[in-house]
Design a protein around this motif. Structure first.
Motif, PDB file in Angstrom:
ATOM      1  N   PHE A   1       0.848  -1.191   0.000  1.00 33.40           N
ATOM      2  CA  PHE A   1       0.000   0.000   0.000  1.00 33.40           C
ATOM      3  C   PHE A   1       0.881   1.238   0.000  1.00 33.40           C
ATOM      4  CE2 PHE A   1      -1.998   3.520   2.228  1.00 33.40           C
ATOM      5  CZ  PHE A   1      -3.243   3.612   1.616  1.00 33.40           C
ATOM      6  N   VAL A   2       0.571   2.193  -0.878  1.00 35.35           N
ATOM      7  CA  VAL A   2       1.320   3.450  -0.934  1.00 35.35           C
ATOM      8  C   VAL A   2       0.333   4.605  -1.057  1.00 35.35           C
ATOM      9  CG1 VAL A   2       3.109   4.794  -2.092  1.00 35.35           C
ATOM     10  CG2 VAL A   2       3.245   2.299  -2.105  1.00 35.35           C
ATOM     11  N   TYR A   3       0.511   5.594  -0.182  1.00 37.25           N
ATOM     12  CA  TYR A   3      -0.325   6.795  -0.214  1.00 37.25           C
ATOM     13  C   TYR A   3       0.576   8.022  -0.202  1.00 37.25           C
ATOM     14  CZ  TYR A   3      -3.166  10.624   1.689  1.00 37.25           C
ATOM     15  OH  TYR A   3      -3.767  11.838   1.909  1.00 37.25           O
ATOM     16  N   VAL A   4       0.411   8.889  -1.210  1.00 32.59           N
ATOM     17  CA  VAL A   4       1.170  10.133  -1.293  1.00 32.59           C
ATOM     18  C   VAL A   4       0.171  11.279  -1.188  1.00 32.59           C
ATOM     19  CG1 VAL A   4       2.849  11.473  -2.602  1.00 32.59           C
ATOM     20  CG2 VAL A   4       2.834   8.981  -2.806  1.00 32.59           C
ATOM     21  N   PRO A   5       0.226  12.056  -0.094  1.00 31.01           N
ATOM     22  CA  PRO A   5      -0.789  13.094   0.119  1.00 31.01           C
ATOM     23  C   PRO A   5      -0.654  14.276  -0.828  1.00 31.01           C
ATOM     24  CG  PRO A   5       0.854  13.147   1.868  1.00 31.01           C
ATOM     25  CD  PRO A   5       1.174  11.954   1.018  1.00 31.01           C
ATOM     26  N   LYS A   6      -1.646  15.106  -0.804  1.00 29.67           N
ATOM     27  CA  LYS A   6      -1.767  16.273  -1.685  1.00 29.67           C
ATOM     28  C   LYS A   6      -0.512  17.140  -1.640  1.00 29.67           C
ATOM     29  CE  LYS A   6      -4.744  20.319  -2.437  1.00 29.67           C
ATOM     30  NZ  LYS A   6      -5.971  21.025  -1.969  1.00 29.67           N
ATOM     31  N   GLY A   7       0.024  17.429  -2.839  1.00 29.83           N
ATOM     32  CA  GLY A   7       1.127  18.363  -2.979  1.00 29.83           C
ATOM     33  C   GLY A   7       2.493  17.836  -2.606  1.00 29.83           C
ATOM     34  N   VAL A   8       2.605  16.590  -2.182  1.00 26.66           N
ATOM     35  CA  VAL A   8       3.893  16.045  -1.744  1.00 26.66           C
ATOM     36  C   VAL A   8       4.652  15.473  -2.948  1.00 26.66           C
ATOM     37  CG1 VAL A   8       5.028  14.269  -0.366  1.00 26.66           C
ATOM     38  CG2 VAL A   8       3.118  15.565   0.598  1.00 26.66           C
ATOM     39  N   VAL A   9       5.902  15.868  -3.086  1.00 28.83           N
ATOM     40  CA  VAL A   9       6.761  15.360  -4.153  1.00 28.83           C
ATOM     41  C   VAL A   9       7.794  14.420  -3.533  1.00 28.83           C
ATOM     42  CG1 VAL A   9       8.432  15.937  -5.955  1.00 28.83           C
ATOM     43  CG2 VAL A   9       6.439  17.417  -5.562  1.00 28.83           C
ATOM     44  N   VAL A  10       7.763  13.164  -3.933  1.00 26.90           N
ATOM     45  CA  VAL A  10       8.727  12.171  -3.447  1.00 26.90           C
ATOM     46  C   VAL A  10       9.909  12.176  -4.419  1.00 26.90           C
ATOM     47  CG1 VAL A  10       9.095   9.779  -2.765  1.00 26.90           C
ATOM     48  CG2 VAL A  10       6.826  10.811  -2.498  1.00 26.90           C
ATOM     49  N   ASP A  11      10.969  12.856  -4.039  1.00 26.63           N
ATOM     50  CA  ASP A  11      12.116  13.033  -4.950  1.00 26.63           C
ATOM     51  C   ASP A  11      12.853  11.721  -5.206  1.00 26.63           C
ATOM     52  OD1 ASP A  11      11.796  15.806  -5.340  1.00 26.63           O
ATOM     53  OD2 ASP A  11      12.743  16.212  -3.410  1.00 26.63           O
ATOM     54  N   ARG A  12      13.003  10.921  -4.178  1.00 30.19           N
ATOM     55  CA  ARG A  12      13.745   9.661  -4.317  1.00 30.19           C
ATOM     56  C   ARG A  12      12.810   8.562  -4.803  1.00 30.19           C
ATOM     57  NH1 ARG A  12      17.586   7.381   0.433  1.00 30.19           N
ATOM     58  NH2 ARG A  12      18.594   9.347  -0.083  1.00 30.19           N
ATOM     59  N   ALA A  13      13.222   7.833  -5.845  1.00 29.22           N
ATOM     60  CA  ALA A  13      12.395   6.741  -6.368  1.00 29.22           C
ATOM     61  C   ALA A  13      12.190   5.668  -5.309  1.00 29.22           C
ATOM     62  CB  ALA A  13      13.046   6.130  -7.607  1.00 29.22           C
ATOM     63  N   ILE A  14      10.997   5.091  -5.301  1.00 23.22           N
ATOM     64  CA  ILE A  14      10.682   3.976  -4.407  1.00 23.22           C
ATOM     65  C   ILE A  14      10.931   2.680  -5.168  1.00 23.22           C
ATOM     66  CG2 ILE A  14       8.856   2.805  -3.121  1.00 23.22           C
ATOM     67  CD1 ILE A  14       7.578   5.575  -2.682  1.00 23.22           C
ATOM     68  N   GLN A  15      11.865   1.893  -4.695  1.00 23.74           N
ATOM     69  CA  GLN A  15      12.214   0.628  -5.340  1.00 23.74           C
ATOM     70  C   GLN A  15      11.620  -0.524  -4.543  1.00 23.74           C
ATOM     71  OE1 GLN A  15      16.413  -0.127  -5.724  1.00 23.74           O
ATOM     72  NE2 GLN A  15      16.129  -1.752  -7.246  1.00 23.74           N
ATOM     73  N   VAL A  16      10.834  -1.334  -5.218  1.00 21.50           N
ATOM     74  CA  VAL A  16      10.179  -2.477  -4.580  1.00 21.50           C
ATOM     75  C   VAL A  16      10.695  -3.746  -5.248  1.00 21.50           C
ATOM     76  CG1 VAL A  16       8.007  -3.607  -4.012  1.00 21.50           C
ATOM     77  CG2 VAL A  16       8.136  -1.098  -4.076  1.00 21.50           C
ATOM     78  N   ILE A  17      11.350  -4.602  -4.469  1.00 19.51           N
ATOM     79  CA  ILE A  17      11.860  -5.863  -4.985  1.00 19.51           C
ATOM     80  C   ILE A  17      10.850  -6.957  -4.657  1.00 19.51           C
ATOM     81  CG2 ILE A  17      13.813  -7.444  -5.054  1.00 19.51           C
ATOM     82  CD1 ILE A  17      14.521  -4.585  -5.817  1.00 19.51           C
ATOM     83  N   ASN A  18      10.271  -7.556  -5.681  1.00 17.88           N
ATOM     84  CA  ASN A  18       9.373  -8.695  -5.517  1.00 17.88           C
ATOM     85  C   ASN A  18      10.192  -9.975  -5.659  1.00 17.88           C
ATOM     86  OD1 ASN A  18       6.976  -7.080  -5.342  1.00 17.88           O
ATOM     87  ND2 ASN A  18       7.023  -6.847  -7.563  1.00 17.88           N
TER      88      ASN A  18
END
Length: 443
Positions: free
Chosen positions: A153-170
């Motif tokens: 589950f991932v939630y990014v709220p209003k106006g937030v910029v996630v500069d660093r990429a989120i890496q998910v290893i399956n």
């Protein structure tokens, strides 16, 4: 009435293990199971007579009797200590999904305040979970909804910029043949931005069957970059369904790269529901031996002034099979739509097979839409020209194939990943790479 063994085993499994499945999941996920089960029981798996499944025999994929970890037995490995995955010059926030469960992490990655990332069964919300997926009435999605007990589950709220990429290893990990059912829910609110890199790996030499359902909601003026890289092995089967909804002036970049696999079936449903929304969908496939890769896309323009672009390229060797079926649906209110779909393919042998079916379905009268596809072999004149200048035929083939597939990679916005993929593609064509060199189990 369902009589095929492929469906019967899952119907019986759900009826016998329903209580166990419920006990190890959450109320939000459990609330959707029974309805999905009834749809699956009524419809069963689609046959190849169904348009969107004509190139992959889904029932055959699900016939074997795989084990499932419905009792949620712990996998005795900490992937943060045992697994390494590096993309040079790319700083990421790293997380793991082992089989179909989010692996908890004690340390906090560098995520901005307000961003929530964790176990789906802990954070899933009924407002979003299965809202897009249930509309599709897809048998694989229904099966996943019946059996999935956790995910991301991932939630990014209003106006937030996630500069660093989120890496998910399956990671697929098991001592026996195993089926996993993975679920992902992404919510990107108005004006927010986030980038994901999903990497699929199989850590053990077992037969794996993975179903995956990703739902992504992209708010007004928001941006989502989604990169999905598959590097498993020839005993792995993956069936992935992705559902994306875009609001006004949002931007989505969806990129899927298949470098190593056994059988892969990827489906994308993308809905542009707000004016000014734009999407770019890119895919590249390198397959040989008896590998099978089927990409099926549906982009629906619901409203006016939206833009979609698709570019998929395949290089097939030996007896590999590829398929691409892309459909762009422009509804009557979607005036001023701009859409371009391109599928280009190389077959390196006479035994390799490529099926391509680009489609436009347009009900508006003020649009700019085009599509095209090609299937061919390497240019003999270009090969001869390079050989005349001292380049061996093998090296000339490699250079031409590399240049062909790199056009897709160059469309990807994440520069360090582009550089890494250029390297991995070259190694793949040279036959020097069986899995991502930067990813390894640490003994």
């Amino acid at each position: 009435m369902i009589t095929n063994s492929a469906e019967k085993q899952y119907i019986e499994l759900y009826e016998q293990c329903r209580k166990m499945i419920f006990e190890h999941s959450s109320e939000v996920m459990n609330a959707q199971r029974d309805a999905a089960f009834e749809r699956f029981k009524a419809n069963g798996f689609p046959t190849r007579k169904v348009e969107r499944y004509k190139y992959t025999d889904i029932a055959k994929i699900f016939e074997p009797d795989y084990g499932l970890n419905l009792n949620r037995l712990e996998i005795p490995v900490d992937p943060y200590k045992a697994f390494k995955c590096d993309v040079p010059n790319l700083s990421t926030s790293l997380y793991f999904v082992v089989n179909d469960g989010f692996f908890p992490v004690e340390h906090r990655s560098h995520l901005p305040e307000g961003v929530v990332l964790g176990s789906l069964k802990e954070f899933a919300t009924s407002e979003y979970y299965n809202r897009l997926a249930a509309k599709d009435a897809d048998a694989v999605t229904d099966l996943n909804t019946m059996l999935a007990q956790d995910g991301l589950f991932v939630y990014v709220p209003k106006g937030v910029v996630v500069d660093r990429a989120i890496q998910v290893i399956n990671i697929l990990r098991s001592d026996v043949d195993l089926m996993v059912n993975r679920r992902v829910l992404i919510i990107v609110e108005e004006g927010a931005e986030v980038k994901f890199l999903f990497c699929d790996h199989a850590a053990d030499d077992r037969h794996f069957l993975a179903t995956q359902v990703i739902e992504a909601y992209v708010g007004e003026n928001a941006k989502l970059d989604l990169y999905c890289l598959e590097e498993t092995h020839n005993k792995s089967t993956r069936v992935s369904n992705v559902y994306i909804e875009q609001q006004a002036n949002s931007r989505v970049n969806h990129n899927i790269i298949t470098l190593h696999n056994g059988v892969t079936r990827n489906k994308l449903n993308l809905d542009l529901v707000g004016e000014g929304a734009e999407c770019s969908c890119n895919g590249c496939v390198i397959a040989d031996k008896n590998q099978h890769v089927d990409n099926n896309t549906l982009i629906t323009h619901h409203v006016s002034h939206c833009t979609s672009n698709e570019l998929y390229k395949y290089v097939l060797d030996d007896e590999a099979t590829g398929a691409f079926a892309g459909r762009v649906l422009v509804k009557k209110d979607a005036q001023k739509t701009t859409s371009q779909m391109t599928n280009q393919n190389l077959t390196a042998t006479k035994q390799a097979r490529m099926y391509t079916q680009p489609m436009l379905e347009i009900y508006a009268d003020d649009v700019k839409c085009a599509h095209g596809s090609t299937v061919g072999q390497l240019n003999d004149a270009a090969l001869f020209y390079m050989q005349q200048r001292g380049i061996s035929r093998k090296e000339a083939r490699l250079l031409l194939q590399n240049a062909f597939i790199n056009e897709v990679i160059d469309h990807m916005e994440l520069e360090p990943l582009r550089d890494r993929l250029h390297y991995l593609v070259e190694k793949r064509f040279r036959g020097e790479l069986s899995k991502c060199e930067g990813c390894k189990l640490c003994k």
